[in-house]
Write an enzyme that holds these catalytic residues in place. Structure first.
Site, PDB file in Angstrom:
ATOM      1  N   GLN A 259       0.839  -1.203   0.000  1.00 55.05           N
ATOM      2  CA  GLN A 259       0.000   0.000   0.000  1.00 55.05           C
ATOM      3  C   GLN A 259       0.871   1.247   0.000  1.00 55.05           C
ATOM      4  O   GLN A 259       0.608   2.202  -0.723  1.00 55.05           O
ATOM      5  CB  GLN A 259      -0.932   0.039   1.220  1.00 55.05           C
ATOM      6  N   HIS A 262       2.005   2.980  -3.192  1.00 54.96           N
ATOM      7  CA  HIS A 262       1.048   3.654  -4.075  1.00 54.96           C
ATOM      8  C   HIS A 262       1.214   5.165  -4.039  1.00 54.96           C
ATOM      9  O   HIS A 262       1.045   5.845  -5.053  1.00 54.96           O
ATOM     10  CB  HIS A 262      -0.387   3.348  -3.640  1.00 54.96           C
ATOM     11  N   GLU A 327      -9.859   0.313   4.415  1.00 57.61           N
ATOM     12  CA  GLU A 327     -10.154  -0.064   3.028  1.00 57.61           C
ATOM     13  C   GLU A 327      -9.813  -1.544   2.801  1.00 57.61           C
ATOM     14  O   GLU A 327     -10.629  -2.317   2.343  1.00 57.61           O
ATOM     15  CB  GLU A 327      -9.331   0.833   2.095  1.00 57.61           C
ATOM     16  N   HIS A 328      -8.561  -1.910   3.111  1.00 57.84           N
ATOM     17  CA  HIS A 328      -8.091  -3.296   2.984  1.00 57.84           C
ATOM     18  C   HIS A 328      -7.756  -3.827   4.372  1.00 57.84           C
ATOM     19  O   HIS A 328      -7.059  -3.155   5.133  1.00 57.84           O
ATOM     20  CB  HIS A 328      -6.799  -3.375   2.165  1.00 57.84           C
ATOM     21  N   ASP A 361      -5.881  -6.988  -5.624  1.00 51.67           N
ATOM     22  CA  ASP A 361      -5.721  -5.901  -6.585  1.00 51.67           C
ATOM     23  C   ASP A 361      -5.830  -6.382  -8.024  1.00 51.67           C
ATOM     24  O   ASP A 361      -6.105  -5.588  -8.923  1.00 51.67           O
ATOM     25  CB  ASP A 361      -4.339  -5.240  -6.406  1.00 51.67           C
ATOM     26  N   HIS A 420     -53.783  14.864  -2.925  1.00 47.67           N
ATOM     27  CA  HIS A 420     -53.384  13.482  -2.663  1.00 47.67           C
ATOM     28  C   HIS A 420     -54.589  12.680  -2.169  1.00 47.67           C
ATOM     29  O   HIS A 420     -54.877  11.588  -2.660  1.00 47.67           O
ATOM     30  CB  HIS A 420     -52.288  13.420  -1.586  1.00 47.67           C
TER      31      HIS A 420
END
Lengths: 433, 433
Positions: A259, A262, A327-328, A361, A420
């Site tokens: 990670q 990135h 996230e992961h 991934d 209505h």
């Protein structure tokens, strides 16, 4: 050095909150520039897109050359090695198999009043996929966005990808081809998002836009939201690994670094029940950083946002995990399933030491577009449902209207919505004639 | 007078596009005011909320009186007539029954490599429900937002509702009680949204905020999006009715007016195969407007945005419907199911002349929070899924990693993400030892 925290220490709560609330993203304010670009594309269409592409990507286009032709795609794809093609096709097949299972069911039933109720799902008619240019142009992201759209049944999938200095990325084009992308345009930035949302003479508008991009692309997506649908605006990537002492420190180090490499703003956290193991992982990370190609990115990420937290037991690890809502999430423990069952908030869970996050991934099957920045508390990764919408259905019989109509009349009156109520009353009167 | 259009006339396409692109909403720019309010609540918490409530709602609160107590709710609820209570309970039971069917299934399977894949759904832990004060304070909206949240499994549902001059709405509080709302606060506006998103000493933060509101509330929801999840930002209401000549013009007129009476910006459109019937409906609308309580709202809406379109056949009606992508769609034709099958884009479909749209607003069962402004092309009405999120699961065995790991290594290399590849390589090496 990453931060080392002991979850049983008195100062832990304050330090953990600092970690949770660390502002990792420093997004430049490009909103007014983007507003001008969108207005320009709406006003001048193709010519605005062409002018902006000349300026940013240094290529001269015409309405006829905005689109990358089938011949160009075929020529680029022919450059891909058979091994790379096989890898991409394996990934595509597995992603397609996983996402096909997400197709939702329609429903229809008749209730005790005789009313027929239900819903049906349908695909978005046209979708646009943004693919970044340059270094962040990932063929795997093309698969992860395009395949769910096509599985959903999107009839027209238009992709935009900037080609700075005219250079095409063969693997990206192959991924588009394998995924069934229908149209590819060599444009990018806010101008490409505007063209997809509003259309030009050459590019028909779409209904939904997905895919990652830089700050300009994100700002443009925010601005066109409402006119079209968009996916989430993703923040920097994150991984949380919960590991006991019975792991290879180097494997865990590599998972943390996968990670960190990135983005300098990415965040990698290890929670472990074994303090010595935590230190061994920290050493292994340092060792790997000595030779890693992207150490200039992974190093600052690990130094500024990395953390190693020791806990007395896995129950506390689960509680901290839910607060992080990663996230992961990798669970490298003896019984990952039991631990997984104790955790509620995570985008994707990777169970056991044989499931490095990198598998997810590329070739695992689940989507790699996942909620960041604690948004797993309320949102999900990309799926087939992001390219579909649900229409609810209701069909009253006279008997059903007689049964439930009076309640509607009464509630309409209580809300002072006379028409209505009258729309029901007029029908009930006919039934009672 | 609404606009009359003949779909076979040469000038139709231009007129229809004008209708589609009419900008009905004139939202004031309140964004900077809202930004200040949110910053104030973040900085000063309860005291900011109390000060702003004193200013806007003319009531003096303390941290102890922000919340409406169970006793106050019981006292207010006791004022509701048994008939109103029965109507609300019938509505709640039907909404609950419909939404319970939306609960999604988890999945887990083992593929041919031995990898176990799947996903599981979980509820958002805490949700906030915004309920407007004053005239637009609809008990039906409380049911439509709160029941899906509780069916989803939201453990803590906090409602905010402004009480200008301290006046409580008994039906709104009864709807909250019936729906299982856990906490009710007498606050509104951007300050209430900020309190839900960021929390104060008295109000714990939530993960997701839903519910309608004015321009300040909408701007606040946009601003806190990301920190928390939000539902859609709804525009003015719309109805499209497709009717053949075999209908009572007065019923159709009332159905058109039941949207028009919501808002001067609401839009009511009739598509009919029978020109004379279209004229009869227009006459019936005018007649009803002579006595309707909300004629001062419904009249301008019908005059400015109403339309009656004649078509030669229902196939063309279906095509035009998809271009309009209406929030509410009534199909008052001999075979509504066949016609429904030809239509893709609509928030909710009401089939047959015995299903006035108002049934769907209250007691039908489906949700009445629906996509407006043509967003049914890419989005759906509120559902149980809006209060849930999906976590994907992947569990590799050594054999599975051996089967698919090499493809991941290769793709990681092609994307220049070395650590990704090495995290797989290290494990494969161990397997090959």
């Amino acid at each position: 050095m990453p931060v080392f925290l002991d979850a049983t220490a008195p100062e832990f709560e304050a330090a953990f909150n600092t970690l949770l609330n660390a502002k990792r993203e420093d997004s430049p304010d490009v909103d007014s520039v983007v507003a001008d670009i969108i207005a320009d594309v709406r006003a001048r269409g193709d010519q605005a897109v062409i002018d902006l592409t000349a300026k940013f990507d240094r290529i001269t286009l015409t309405p006829q050359t905005l689109r990358i032709t089938a011949d160009e795609i075929a020529a680029a794809v022919a450059q891909v090695s058979p091994e790379d093609r096989d890898a991409l096709e394996l990934a595509a097949a597995r992603i397609r198999a996983y996402h096909t299972r997400q197709l939702p069911d329609d429903a229809e039933w008749t209730d005790e009043t005789g009313a027929t109720l239900g819903w049906r799902w349908s695909a978005v008619s046209a979708a646009g996929l943004y693919v970044p240019g340059g270094l962040a142009s990932y063929p795997s992201s093309v698969l992860m966005n395009a395949i769910p759209a096509k599985v959903a049944g999107v009839q027209r999938l238009a992709m935009v990808v900037p080609t700075p200095d005219g250079i095409l990325n063969p693997l990206v084009l192959l991924a588009a081809h394998i995924s069934g992308v229908d149209e590819v345009y060599r444009i990018g930035g806010a101008q490409a998002v505007a063209a997809l949302a509003y259309g030009t003479d050459t590019i028909a508008p779409v209904d939904k836009i997905t895919g990652p991009g830089n700050a300009f692309v994100a700002a443009a997506k925010r601005r066109v939201f409402g006119k079209v649908g968009i996916d989430m605006i993703a923040g920097p990537s994150e991984i949380l690994i919960v590991a006991d002492g019975d792991n290879d420190p180097d494997w865990i180090a590599l998972d943390l670094l996968s990670q960190a490499e990135h983005d300098e703003s990415a965040q990698s956290i290890l929670i472990t029940t074994d303090e010595a193991f935590g230190k061994a992982v920290a050493d292994a990370v340092d060792k790997r950083l000595e030779s890693l190609q992207r150490a200039h990115i992974a190093g600052p990420s690990w130094r500024d946002y990395g953390a190693i937290i020791t806990v007395p037991d896995l129950d506390l690890a689960a509680k901290l995990t839910d607060r992080i809502a990663p996230e992961h999430l990798e669970l490298c423990v003896a019984d990952p399933h039991s631990l997984s069952a104790k955790i509620t908030h995570a985008g994707a869970i990777f169970l056991g030491q044989w499931t490095p996050e990198a598998i997810g991934d590329y070739v695992g099957g689940p989507n790699h577009v996942l909620p960041t920045a604690r948004s797993a508390r309320f949102s999900s990764g990309l799926s087939v449902l992001d390219f579909m919408k649900r229409t609810t259905l209701a069909h009253m019989t006279p008997a059903a209207l007689r049964a439930i109509g009076p309640a509607a009349e009464r509630l309409a009156r209580s809300e002072s919505l006379e028409a209505h109520g009258l729309s029901v009353t007029a029908r009930l009167r006919k039934l009672n004639d």
